[in-house]
Design an enzyme around this catalytic site. Sequence first.
Site, mmCIF file in Angstrom:
data_model
loop_
_atom_site.group_PDB
_atom_site.id
_atom_site.type_symbol
_atom_site.label_atom_id
_atom_site.label_comp_id
_atom_site.label_asym_id
_atom_site.label_seq_id
_atom_site.Cartn_x
_atom_site.Cartn_y
_atom_site.Cartn_z
ATOM 1 N N ILE A 12 0.821 -1.222 0.000
ATOM 2 C CA ILE A 12 0.000 0.000 0.000
ATOM 3 C C ILE A 12 0.853 1.270 0.000
ATOM 4 O O ILE A 12 0.415 2.319 -0.465
ATOM 5 C CB ILE A 12 -0.979 -0.010 1.210
ATOM 6 C CG1 ILE A 12 -2.028 1.112 1.046
ATOM 7 C CG2 ILE A 12 -0.246 0.111 2.550
ATOM 8 C CD1 ILE A 12 -3.172 1.021 2.026
ATOM 9 N N GLY A 14 3.553 1.750 -1.707
ATOM 10 C CA GLY A 14 4.258 1.911 -2.981
ATOM 11 C C GLY A 14 3.511 2.846 -3.922
ATOM 12 O O GLY A 14 2.429 3.357 -3.608
ATOM 13 N N LEU A 67 5.737 -9.873 3.985
ATOM 14 C CA LEU A 67 5.392 -10.969 3.082
ATOM 15 C C LEU A 67 5.965 -12.305 3.526
ATOM 16 O O LEU A 67 5.480 -13.360 3.124
ATOM 17 C CB LEU A 67 5.889 -10.653 1.666
ATOM 18 C CG LEU A 67 5.157 -9.530 0.934
ATOM 19 C CD1 LEU A 67 5.837 -9.257 -0.399
ATOM 20 C CD2 LEU A 67 3.694 -9.890 0.718
ATOM 21 N N GLN A 91 9.969 -6.450 -3.724
ATOM 22 C CA GLN A 91 11.095 -5.713 -4.314
ATOM 23 C C GLN A 91 10.823 -5.634 -5.825
ATOM 24 O O GLN A 91 10.745 -6.646 -6.507
ATOM 25 C CB GLN A 91 12.369 -6.503 -4.020
ATOM 26 C CG GLN A 91 13.675 -5.757 -4.195
ATOM 27 C CD GLN A 91 13.998 -5.368 -5.626
ATOM 28 O OE1 GLN A 91 13.751 -4.215 -6.027
ATOM 29 N NE2 GLN A 91 14.543 -6.301 -6.381
ATOM 30 N N THR A 133 3.830 -8.709 -14.625
ATOM 31 C CA THR A 133 4.630 -7.690 -15.303
ATOM 32 C C THR A 133 5.063 -8.127 -16.695
ATOM 33 O O THR A 133 5.215 -9.338 -16.958
ATOM 34 C CB THR A 133 5.900 -7.404 -14.468
ATOM 35 O OG1 THR A 133 6.849 -6.713 -15.284
ATOM 36 C CG2 THR A 133 6.563 -8.668 -13.951
ATOM 37 N N GLU A 135 7.923 -7.998 -17.646
ATOM 38 C CA GLU A 135 9.242 -8.633 -17.481
ATOM 39 C C GLU A 135 9.173 -10.151 -17.623
ATOM 40 O O GLU A 135 10.198 -10.794 -17.851
ATOM 41 C CB GLU A 135 9.843 -8.277 -16.120
ATOM 42 C CG GLU A 135 10.455 -6.900 -16.049
ATOM 43 C CD GLU A 135 11.772 -6.765 -16.807
ATOM 44 O OE1 GLU A 135 12.621 -7.652 -16.693
ATOM 45 O OE2 GLU A 135 11.924 -5.761 -17.527
ATOM 46 N N TYR A 157 14.089 -11.119 -10.966
ATOM 47 C CA TYR A 157 12.751 -10.542 -10.769
ATOM 48 C C TYR A 157 11.757 -11.130 -11.775
ATOM 49 O O TYR A 157 10.658 -11.564 -11.409
ATOM 50 C CB TYR A 157 12.851 -9.021 -10.935
ATOM 51 C CG TYR A 157 11.534 -8.292 -11.000
ATOM 52 C CD1 TYR A 157 10.843 -7.941 -9.846
ATOM 53 C CD2 TYR A 157 10.978 -7.924 -12.231
ATOM 54 C CE1 TYR A 157 9.626 -7.249 -9.917
ATOM 55 C CE2 TYR A 157 9.782 -7.242 -12.312
ATOM 56 C CZ TYR A 157 9.108 -6.902 -11.146
ATOM 57 O OH TYR A 157 7.914 -6.225 -11.218
ATOM 58 N N LYS A 161 8.428 -13.462 -11.001
ATOM 59 C CA LYS A 161 7.089 -13.025 -11.413
ATOM 60 C C LYS A 161 6.458 -14.046 -12.377
ATOM 61 O O LYS A 161 5.247 -14.257 -12.365
ATOM 62 C CB LYS A 161 7.158 -11.649 -12.073
ATOM 63 C CG LYS A 161 7.395 -10.494 -11.096
ATOM 64 C CD LYS A 161 6.135 -10.136 -10.305
ATOM 65 C CE LYS A 161 6.318 -8.850 -9.520
ATOM 66 N NZ LYS A 161 5.143 -8.488 -8.716
ATOM 67 N N HIS A 187 4.667 1.664 -15.730
ATOM 68 C CA HIS A 187 3.758 2.794 -15.507
ATOM 69 C C HIS A 187 4.362 3.699 -14.446
ATOM 70 O O HIS A 187 4.925 3.251 -13.458
ATOM 71 C CB HIS A 187 2.349 2.338 -15.165
ATOM 72 C CG HIS A 187 2.282 1.253 -14.155
ATOM 73 N ND1 HIS A 187 2.489 -0.074 -14.471
ATOM 74 C CD2 HIS A 187 2.044 1.291 -12.832
ATOM 75 C CE1 HIS A 187 2.373 -0.797 -13.387
ATOM 76 N NE2 HIS A 187 2.111 0.009 -12.356
#
Length: 329
Positions: A12, A14, A67, A91, A133, A135, A157, A161, A187
């Site tokens: 929240i 971020g 987390l 992260q 994402t 990514e 990362y 994901k 974004h």
Amino acid sequence: MSNEKVALITGITGQDGSYLTELLLEKGYTVNGIVRRTSNLLRSRIEHLRRDPKIYDKTLFLHYGDLSDTTTLRRIFREAQPRELYHLAGQSHVGLSFEIPESTCDEAGMATLRLLEIVRDQGQPVRFYHASTSEIFGSVVESPQTEGTPMRPTSPYGCAKAFATQLCRVYRQSYGLFVCNGILYNHESPRRGENFVTRKIARAAARISRGLDSELVLGNLDSKRDWGRAQDYVQAMWLMLQHDQPDDYVVATGDTHSVREFVEAAFAVVDLPWEKYVKRDAAFDRPMELTRLVGCADKIRKTLKWKPSGTFQDLVREMVEAELETLKN
Ligand code: NAP
Ligand code: G4F
């Protein structure tokens, strides 16, 4: 609980979490957010909400958690009884994920599994949004990418994901859970973290124009990204959880620009020749770089009637002007 508009947000504090909180509060939700214990109590992106006595502890509740701490996550679910979970925490810096791969993979990958298991155990159905994402596509096999493009991630990362994205699909198909992957492209906003390239450029352009800095040091200027506005992208998250069927959606503008173009546009806002101030340093390069990402958002445009607002130039201007405004204070 009778009120069905109860949301729980991980991450929240971020960029996305803060805009999503504002959106949900406007829509009449009770919002619960998970925050980490930090040595500094100031949570700048949601501080305006925390200071508002009509909101804080009335429709916005903050819970300490992490987390990695499953027992606390379960207790928060028991207390908050959410009907919608927006899982945004972790992260999120691709370059840093090469330096701290284990914690990145735990947060971006394993934590999603923990939350899916908690949601599976709830007595009432909980709709689950997972912050996937672009990514995950990595060294892409096609452009633009769609929901069906194969995952070929090229960073710790991206791997984490991809794991979490596929796990969400498995839980949706195996247990009938309402789980959506929002496959979001880059974004940005004035609330973007300062070590992401757009904020770094916007901040430097403003500071150089005011004589506070003399140069901007960047990595790869040639890589291209599909940059949209964060405020539009949190709207997409909400729309996914309101649909009658859970599904995965690419969220993107379909337009792609290089880092160099972002630099040019940012320095144009302050009317300075960028070549004079921008230096290249390979220290900002990644061991593996994605040279070009661009998404096809046809599915979400058609199914959920979502569309991005504004142009690339509008986004750059908004970010640079926000930095100039900050410098007035
Ligand atoms: P962000 O600004 O970096 O925010 C990350 C949030 O996660 C912060 O609230 C952070 O808390 C929290 N967090 C990190 N580790 C945690 C932990 N161990 N326990 C609890 N909370 C933790 O990221 P964002 O740009 O808003 O992005 C939101 C999500 O979307 C992320 O999962 C990101 O990977 C994903 N995503 C972002 C984009 C993008 O372009 N922005 C695109 C695709 C996907 P602190 O404030 O305490 O650090
Ligand atoms: O702003 P970036 O760090 O964003 P990146 O790596 O594309 O990741 C962001 O978007 C992803 C969605 O596609 C999210 F999943 C992820 O969580 C994050 O929000 O870098 C953008 C580009 C890269 O090609 C990078 O190599 O800019 C290049 N770059 C050049 N100089 C730089 C710099 N990036 C950063 N952070 N700092 C530089 O100095």
